[in-house]
Design a protein around this motif. Sequence first.
Motif, PDB file in Angstrom:
ATOM      1  N   LEU A 176       1.133  -1.252   0.278  1.00  0.00           N
ATOM      2  CA  LEU A 176       0.163   0.050  -0.013  1.00  0.00           C
ATOM      3  C   LEU A 176       0.966   1.241  -0.130  1.00  0.00           C
ATOM      4  O   LEU A 176       2.018   1.210   0.623  1.00  0.00           O
ATOM      5  CB  LEU A 176      -0.305   0.108   1.035  1.00  0.00           C
ATOM      6  N   ALA A 177       0.679   2.271  -1.197  1.00  0.00           N
ATOM      7  CA  ALA A 177       1.452   3.333  -0.706  1.00  0.00           C
ATOM      8  C   ALA A 177       0.395   4.636  -0.307  1.00  0.00           C
ATOM      9  O   ALA A 177      -1.110   4.752  -0.367  1.00  0.00           O
ATOM     10  CB  ALA A 177       1.493   4.161  -2.576  1.00  0.00           C
ATOM     11  N   ILE A 178       0.473   4.508   0.756  1.00  0.00           N
ATOM     12  CA  ILE A 178      -0.246   5.464   2.534  1.00  0.00           C
ATOM     13  C   ILE A 178       0.159   7.273   1.787  1.00  0.00           C
ATOM     14  O   ILE A 178       1.102   7.811   1.170  1.00  0.00           O
ATOM     15  CB  ILE A 178       0.664   5.489   3.470  1.00  0.00           C
ATOM     16  N   GLN A 179      -1.318   8.082   1.848  1.00  0.00           N
ATOM     17  CA  GLN A 179      -1.264   9.165   1.298  1.00  0.00           C
ATOM     18  C   GLN A 179      -1.130   9.423   2.959  1.00  0.00           C
ATOM     19  O   GLN A 179      -1.192   9.471   4.374  1.00  0.00           O
ATOM     20  CB  GLN A 179      -2.688  10.020   1.064  1.00  0.00           C
ATOM     21  N   SER A 180       0.362  10.985   2.608  1.00  0.00           N
ATOM     22  CA  SER A 180       0.382  12.082   3.613  1.00  0.00           C
ATOM     23  C   SER A 180      -1.093  12.251   4.631  1.00  0.00           C
ATOM     24  O   SER A 180      -2.460  12.634   3.994  1.00  0.00           O
ATOM     25  CB  SER A 180       0.983  12.906   3.355  1.00  0.00           C
ATOM     26  N   GLY A 181      -1.304  12.285   5.949  1.00  0.00           N
ATOM     27  CA  GLY A 181      -1.918  12.573   6.147  1.00  0.00           C
ATOM     28  C   GLY A 181      -2.977  11.137   7.078  1.00  0.00           C
ATOM     29  O   GLY A 181      -4.049  12.259   7.313  1.00  0.00           O
ATOM     30  N   ILE A 182      -2.515  10.450   6.644  1.00  0.00           N
ATOM     31  CA  ILE A 182      -4.220   9.459   6.952  1.00  0.00           C
ATOM     32  C   ILE A 182      -3.604   9.412   8.709  1.00  0.00           C
ATOM     33  O   ILE A 182      -4.639   9.272   9.408  1.00  0.00           O
ATOM     34  CB  ILE A 182      -3.365   8.383   6.459  1.00  0.00           C
ATOM     35  N   LYS A 183      -2.480  10.107   9.118  1.00  0.00           N
ATOM     36  CA  LYS A 183      -3.753   9.933  11.084  1.00  0.00           C
ATOM     37  C   LYS A 183      -2.271  10.866  11.315  1.00  0.00           C
ATOM     38  O   LYS A 183      -0.980  11.414  11.165  1.00  0.00           O
ATOM     39  CB  LYS A 183      -2.557   8.152  11.530  1.00  0.00           C
ATOM     40  N   LYS A 184      -2.724  11.159  12.444  1.00  0.00           N
ATOM     41  CA  LYS A 184      -1.269  12.368  13.004  1.00  0.00           C
ATOM     42  C   LYS A 184       0.104  11.832  13.451  1.00  0.00           C
ATOM     43  O   LYS A 184       0.032  10.471  14.199  1.00  0.00           O
ATOM     44  CB  LYS A 184      -1.882  12.728  14.864  1.00  0.00           C
ATOM     45  N   LEU A 185       0.706  12.266  12.884  1.00  0.00           N
ATOM     46  CA  LEU A 185       2.067  11.677  13.507  1.00  0.00           C
ATOM     47  C   LEU A 185       2.710  11.049  15.419  1.00  0.00           C
ATOM     48  O   LEU A 185       2.402  12.739  15.977  1.00  0.00           O
ATOM     49  CB  LEU A 185       3.300  12.445  12.453  1.00  0.00           C
ATOM     50  N   ARG A 186       3.379  10.653  15.061  1.00  0.00           N
ATOM     51  CA  ARG A 186       3.621  10.870  17.055  1.00  0.00           C
ATOM     52  C   ARG A 186       5.094  11.019  16.942  1.00  0.00           C
ATOM     53  O   ARG A 186       5.845  11.187  15.615  1.00  0.00           O
ATOM     54  CB  ARG A 186       3.721   8.834  17.443  1.00  0.00           C
ATOM     55  N   TYR A 187       5.746  11.795  18.016  1.00  0.00           N
ATOM     56  CA  TYR A 187       7.037  11.468  18.323  1.00  0.00           C
ATOM     57  C   TYR A 187       7.325  10.642  19.093  1.00  0.00           C
ATOM     58  O   TYR A 187       6.913   9.642  19.792  1.00  0.00           O
ATOM     59  CB  TYR A 187       6.897  12.782  19.212  1.00  0.00           C
ATOM     60  N   ALA A 188       8.604  10.295  19.417  1.00  0.00           N
ATOM     61  CA  ALA A 188       9.955   9.459  20.131  1.00  0.00           C
ATOM     62  C   ALA A 188       9.584  10.033  21.127  1.00  0.00           C
ATOM     63  O   ALA A 188      10.038  10.952  21.766  1.00  0.00           O
ATOM     64  CB  ALA A 188      11.280   8.711  19.039  1.00  0.00           C
ATOM     65  N   THR A 189       9.389   8.490  22.340  1.00  0.00           N
ATOM     66  CA  THR A 189      10.006   9.236  23.467  1.00  0.00           C
ATOM     67  C   THR A 189      11.042   8.948  24.205  1.00  0.00           C
ATOM     68  O   THR A 189      12.349   8.438  23.543  1.00  0.00           O
ATOM     69  CB  THR A 189       8.502   8.099  24.260  1.00  0.00           C
TER      70      THR A 189
END
Lengths: 255, 325
Positions: A176-189
């Motif tokens: 699957l080629a994912i569209q940008s904006g599909i989910k909110k990006l997480r930050y590394a802890t």
Amino acid sequence: MKIIVSVKQVPARDSNLRVASGGKWLDDSDLSYEINEPDAFALEEALQLKDAQGGEVVVVCAGPERAGSTIREALAKGADRGIHLVLPEDAVLDALSTARLLRHAVKNEAPDLILTGLQSDDLGYGQTGVVLAELLGYAHATIIMQVEVLDGALRVKRELEDGWFQYVTLPMPAVLAIQSGIKKLRYATLMGIKRAKMKPVETILAASLGLELGRAAIERVYLPARSKQSQILTGAPEQVAAQLVEKLKFEARVL
Amino acid sequence: MSVLVIVEQRAGGLNRMSLETLAGGAKVADGMGVALEAAVLGHDVAEVAETVAAFGPAKTYTVEHELLREYTPDGFTKALEQLIRAKQPAVVLFPHTYQVRDFAPKLATRFGRALVSDAVDIKMDGGHPRFVRQLFQGKLNADVSSNAGGAEFVSLQAGAFRAAEASGAKGEVEAFRVELEARDIRTKPEAPFREAQRSVDLSSADMIVSVGRGIKEKENLPLVEALADALGAELAASRPICDNGWLPMERQVGSSGQTVAPKVYFAVGISGAIQHLVGMKGAKTVVAINSDENAPIFEVADYGIVGDLFQVVPALTAAIKKAKA
């Protein structure tokens, strides 16, 4: 569920791009690099699928030594392990060659799902995932806004043009080629960053694979010509603002 | 030998970019001294093929099959693979649509070729085509040329060529039979749909203030909102702003959002990737404010301000309020 995410490292977005002498590529002497943003969305989708379904997320990256930092970053966000296909520093491959390399790394993994970003911010081919699917004999779908896992299959929401969408069902394994904006990006802890240091990264020298790798057929790189005669206004902010209002009023007559 | 243009149709309607691709194809065919041909895929495409035949190709192939009624990457790839193996074109051109992006790389791979995707221009050099692609979201251009043998696969960006015009002479239409079986097709598409009606119609707005990545944080949006208010303009955005959820998707301008044609378009902190430019190139007057003097948005701007939007925009808002007072 075993998910492979293919990521690329690209020059940072705010880079000052200069054409190298010879005019065939960039002068990379003072560039900094980051994960290709569309691939960050593919990684996020993979991590959320793993959170929901269980399983493993493996990050694959073809790039020079420096790309190792992008793999570590993905591991810090929650991927389980990495595979680094190490290329020479000046390699600029066409999409078919990159996909051939990735296929080599992926074929023995037997994943259920491979995710990629829609395109890279540097070369912008927008093809690697589709070509990889063809080389592996997997089904594929592109511009994906939503992924639903069924029994042995996927139901995905594709974006079409002009505000149209479509659901498509396809069997696994799939790409699957994912569209940008599909989910909110997480930050590394902090904990994630610490753990990432212990996670395994397999390195494979691309040159050792005996594959036919085509350099992108770029003859010349240059700044585009301006198609419109634009007036560049200069001065202090208050001055350019006043100039612009004058021009919009009396020259363009739009105010 | 020929240049083969794969045109796109939906429910019998010809995709507009297909006519631009036919114009690009005519340039390559003339330069190489070979025939221009076209192909239409689908279930019932005879009528579209008759339309296409009037726009320049010496021959238009209809590739019809029950299994091509709906687009699938497996079906379209297998059908076109058969056509291309039979006709051996030198160059295969596509409009760079979402559908083409989905299958053309797969098709090119069947021929051991890398698709030259998203070309914005074609230069002919001694009978040999050279394609211009954008790199780094339009900040740089690259000339790309291939001397490998076999067909060259190329997709053309929207607006790369002015649409072909109907010529007096009408080309031939010929059916090409393909063999497809239901088991060839792995994906099952459902009917396309639109989300709930848009409540914002940017296409009829006279003035638009559009904001991009340069705004840095959602908390900074009131700055451009104030400018839009002062002008009485609609607020819009480039894709990344909507991807981040800072503004609703219905305010997005570009190839995946709305197409606009206002009297004046303010691009604030928008670099001007081609996906954005295709959505706003109909604007009569374009004002660009960006800190990067090489940002591609300046290529289409009538008035440009190279500077820090956090200083320029408040000054502009104040100047407009003063002018209107």
